[in-house]
Design an enzyme around this catalytic site. Structure first.
Site, PDB file in Angstrom:
ATOM      1  N   HIS A 184     -22.571 -65.966  33.185  1.00 45.75           N
ATOM      2  CA  HIS A 184     -21.679 -67.068  32.801  1.00 45.75           C
ATOM      3  C   HIS A 184     -21.768 -68.260  33.753  1.00 45.75           C
ATOM      4  O   HIS A 184     -21.037 -69.242  33.590  1.00 45.75           O
ATOM      5  CB  HIS A 184     -20.228 -66.546  32.751  1.00 45.75           C
ATOM      6  CG  HIS A 184     -19.302 -67.402  31.958  1.00 45.75           C
ATOM      7  ND1 HIS A 184     -18.169 -67.971  32.495  1.00 45.75           N
ATOM      8  CD2 HIS A 184     -19.334 -67.804  30.661  1.00 45.75           C
ATOM      9  CE1 HIS A 184     -17.545 -68.675  31.573  1.00 45.75           C
ATOM     10  NE2 HIS A 184     -18.226 -68.583  30.451  1.00 45.75           N
ATOM     11  N   LYS A 190     -23.042 -71.686  35.638  1.00 47.08           N
ATOM     12  CA  LYS A 190     -23.681 -72.948  35.266  1.00 47.08           C
ATOM     13  C   LYS A 190     -23.958 -73.682  36.564  1.00 47.08           C
ATOM     14  O   LYS A 190     -23.047 -74.271  37.148  1.00 47.08           O
ATOM     15  CB  LYS A 190     -22.779 -73.814  34.387  1.00 47.08           C
ATOM     16  CG  LYS A 190     -22.312 -73.146  33.089  1.00 47.08           C
ATOM     17  CD  LYS A 190     -20.901 -72.680  33.197  1.00 47.08           C
ATOM     18  CE  LYS A 190     -20.469 -72.114  31.842  1.00 47.08           C
ATOM     19  NZ  LYS A 190     -19.421 -71.108  31.968  1.00 47.08           N
ATOM     20  N   ASP A 239     -33.790 -79.955  45.082  1.00 46.34           N
ATOM     21  CA  ASP A 239     -34.393 -80.109  46.417  1.00 46.34           C
ATOM     22  C   ASP A 239     -33.572 -79.455  47.526  1.00 46.34           C
ATOM     23  O   ASP A 239     -33.743 -79.794  48.706  1.00 46.34           O
ATOM     24  CB  ASP A 239     -34.599 -81.598  46.741  1.00 46.34           C
ATOM     25  CG  ASP A 239     -35.696 -82.224  45.886  1.00 46.34           C
ATOM     26  OD1 ASP A 239     -36.524 -81.464  45.355  1.00 46.34           O
ATOM     27  OD2 ASP A 239     -35.705 -83.463  45.749  1.00 46.34           O
ATOM     28  N   HIS A 269     -11.533 -76.622  28.432  1.00 50.13           N
ATOM     29  CA  HIS A 269     -12.518 -75.668  28.957  1.00 50.13           C
ATOM     30  C   HIS A 269     -12.576 -75.691  30.486  1.00 50.13           C
ATOM     31  O   HIS A 269     -13.391 -75.001  31.090  1.00 50.13           O
ATOM     32  CB  HIS A 269     -13.902 -75.985  28.371  1.00 50.13           C
ATOM     33  CG  HIS A 269     -14.878 -74.867  28.478  1.00 50.13           C
ATOM     34  ND1 HIS A 269     -15.984 -74.916  29.302  1.00 50.13           N
ATOM     35  CD2 HIS A 269     -14.919 -73.659  27.867  1.00 50.13           C
ATOM     36  CE1 HIS A 269     -16.671 -73.791  29.189  1.00 50.13           C
ATOM     37  NE2 HIS A 269     -16.056 -73.005  28.325  1.00 50.13           N
ATOM     38  N   LYS A 321     -11.701 -74.921  34.370  1.00 48.31           N
ATOM     39  CA  LYS A 321     -11.254 -73.722  35.095  1.00 48.31           C
ATOM     40  C   LYS A 321     -10.847 -74.156  36.503  1.00 48.31           C
ATOM     41  O   LYS A 321     -11.689 -74.290  37.386  1.00 48.31           O
ATOM     42  CB  LYS A 321     -12.378 -72.683  35.171  1.00 48.31           C
ATOM     43  CG  LYS A 321     -12.964 -72.274  33.790  1.00 48.31           C
ATOM     44  CD  LYS A 321     -14.226 -72.975  33.503  1.00 48.31           C
ATOM     45  CE  LYS A 321     -15.057 -72.402  32.386  1.00 48.31           C
ATOM     46  NZ  LYS A 321     -14.454 -71.884  31.223  1.00 48.31           N
ATOM     47  N   ASP A 349      -0.664 -75.427  46.562  1.00 51.02           N
ATOM     48  CA  ASP A 349       0.031 -76.351  47.467  1.00 51.02           C
ATOM     49  C   ASP A 349      -0.697 -77.697  47.487  1.00 51.02           C
ATOM     50  O   ASP A 349      -1.096 -78.197  46.434  1.00 51.02           O
ATOM     51  CB  ASP A 349       0.153 -75.731  48.862  1.00 51.02           C
ATOM     52  CG  ASP A 349       1.020 -74.465  48.848  1.00 51.02           C
ATOM     53  OD1 ASP A 349       1.868 -74.349  47.951  1.00 51.02           O
ATOM     54  OD2 ASP A 349       0.827 -73.602  49.714  1.00 51.02           O
TER      55      ASP A 349
END
Length: 476
Positions: free
Chosen positions: A218, A220, A225, A394, A396, A401
């Site tokens: 999952h 991405k 470089d 979508h 996450k 704090d």
């Protein structure tokens, strides 16, 4: 006679698989459920258990990791060096030695100090920054995605990668076998013909279905470089640029990183590449010295079924329980385990400002129903829950704090915590925290707050559907 023989074989099968289930020492409820399924449907139950039920946490893939990999060397060095008395002191960063040690020991996440981070709020910002970085590559481009589509934006990416290969740049790509299943074989051949080294992570090959079918890649991430890295929630596809009329506006969060943290991203990619190809790459050309001097502590956790601990779950739990003022979570899919539910309820009952933004427009109906089954008990404890209504949520995000923030590929659900290969960045910085907090508050304005009394007015049929969907929580 044949009937007795088949019965005897089925009995041995039930005894063997049942013993395996018992020895896994899972929570009693899960153990009883699997034993019941096995006794009721011996053959089908065995298939379900092999594909979906095997315990995933632990050293499942002994050949996955590079022998004596550099990341583990750094971790071993830091494990003897991170102490409350000699932790790098920076009040603006709000660095916490206990959390840093947890991330290090549980997630093998080295503490990196000198970094720059840019928050990318949507597909337009992500692809603009990504394309600029790809165009500037001189030695290598490494990318891995759960979903990569051969649509307009996918073609644009391939054109750049092909051109960079022609310039002498090494290009390696990993695609998840399930998430990128829509890619045609013609498209893959086109990539390889152009010199792009493209590989599948857990390819789907019928009829050879194993427990790997339920374990997905999952992550991405992109590394250019060894100096610039990208990670977050955005895959490669036209819908991430809000071009899909059914999904509408796509709200997501991605990170562009520079500095020492990019070396962690590089280590994660090269380790995954080693797993699918058994090719090992190392040296200063992949881990160049950073020129970034800015003080921004970041720890990147890569978790999955190959990890010793469910490190992202442990990190979420620990940060929530250590919060003193507020806990903000933004996630498309909210299917927590009991420990996280308890942490959130306890935080809210302790007087903390606990807020949760989830999808209001469902992307996956079954997941949405299961998610709703967790809402009422959190509302009763004082957790404020909002449903995002502008489009498809979508992002996450976890904000603790005014000093700690997390962004990455992991949802706040059981699949991300236990089944999938995920990656999340924990950043100790007030400025980044404030930036993400402002984005969170902007999303609140596009959301509808869930009212407890109105939510309790759901029909019996809706509640029944939600409860049934919840039974599949560990698979969603």
């Amino acid at each position: 006679m044949i009937g007795y023989f088949l019965f005897f074989i089925s009995l041995l099968q039930v005894i063997f698989i049942g013993t395996v289930i018992l020895l896994e020492n899972r929570p009693p409820g899960k153990t009883i459920t699997w034993l019941f399924i096995l006794a009721l449907l011996p053959l089908l139950g065995t298939v379900f258990y092999v594909v979906f039920g095997r315990k995933t946490q632990g050293p499942l893939f002994y050949g996955k990791h590079i022998p004596d990999k550099p990341l583990e060397k750094i971790v071993r060095q830091q494990q003897t060096g991170i102490k409350p008395i000699n932790m790098p002191a920076t009040s603006s960063a709000g660095l916490d030695s206990k959390l840093a040690s947890l991330f290090l020991n549980s997630g093998l996440a080295p503490l990196t100090l000198h970094n720059r981070a840019e928050i990318l709020l949507n597909g337009r910002e992500k692809f603009k920054a990504l394309f600029n970085a790809l165009e500037e590559a001189t030695h290598h481009i490494h990318l891995s995605y759960y979903i990569f589509k051969d649509d307009e934006i996918g073609e644009d990416v391939i054109k750049i990668l092909s051109r960079k290969v022609a310039e002498g740049v090494e290009v390696r790509a990993i695609f998840d076998g399930m998430g990128s299943l829509s890619i045609s074989e013609k498209f893959i051949k086109k990539m390889r013909k152009a010199g792009i080294q493209a590989e599948w992570f857990f390819p789907i090959r019928f009829p050879y279905l194993t427990s790997r079918l339920n374990l997905r890649y999952h992550r991405k991430l992109v590394v250019v470089d060894g100096r610039i890295g990208f990670m977050g929630g955005l895959n490669i596809g036209d819908e991430y640029l809000s071009r899909d009329s059914k999904l509408g506006f796509w709200r997501d969060t991605h990170l562009k990183l520079e500095g020492q943290a990019v070396h962690t991203l590089q280590s994660v990619f090269l380790n995954d590449w080693y797993f699918v190809t058994h090719q090992e790459f190392k040296g200063p050309c992949y881990f160049p010295e950073t020129t970034v001097s800015q003080n921004l502590p970041i720890q990147i956790l890569a978790s999955g079924p190959d990890s010793k601990w469910p490190s992202i779950l442990q990190s979420f739990f620990s940060t929530i329980t250590m919060a003193k003022q507020s806990v903000y979570i933004e996630t498309p899919y909210f299917i927590p385990d009991e420990s996280l539910i308890m942490a959130l309820k306890t935080a809210a009952l302790s007087g903390l400002d606990v807020r949760l933004i989830i999808q209001g427009i469902p992307e996956h109906k079954l997941t949405y129903l299961a998610m709703n089954s967790y809402i009422e008990e959190l509302l009763k404890a004082g957790v404020k829950i909002y449903k995002y209504m502008k489009g498809t949520l979508h992002a996450k995000i976890l904000i603790i704090d005014n000093h700690l923030a997390c962004a990455g590929s992991a949802n706040t659900d059981l699949r991300s915590f236990f089944l999938d290969f995920e990656i999340s960045a924990f950043m100790f910085d007030q400025v980044l925290n404030e930036h993400l907090r402002n984005n969170f508050e902007a999303d609140l304005k596009e959301s509808t707050q869930v009212n407890l009394k109105e939510f309790q007015g759901r029909s019996v049929m809706v509640r029944f559907k939600e409860s049934c969907a919840r039974l599949f929580s560990s698979l969603l």
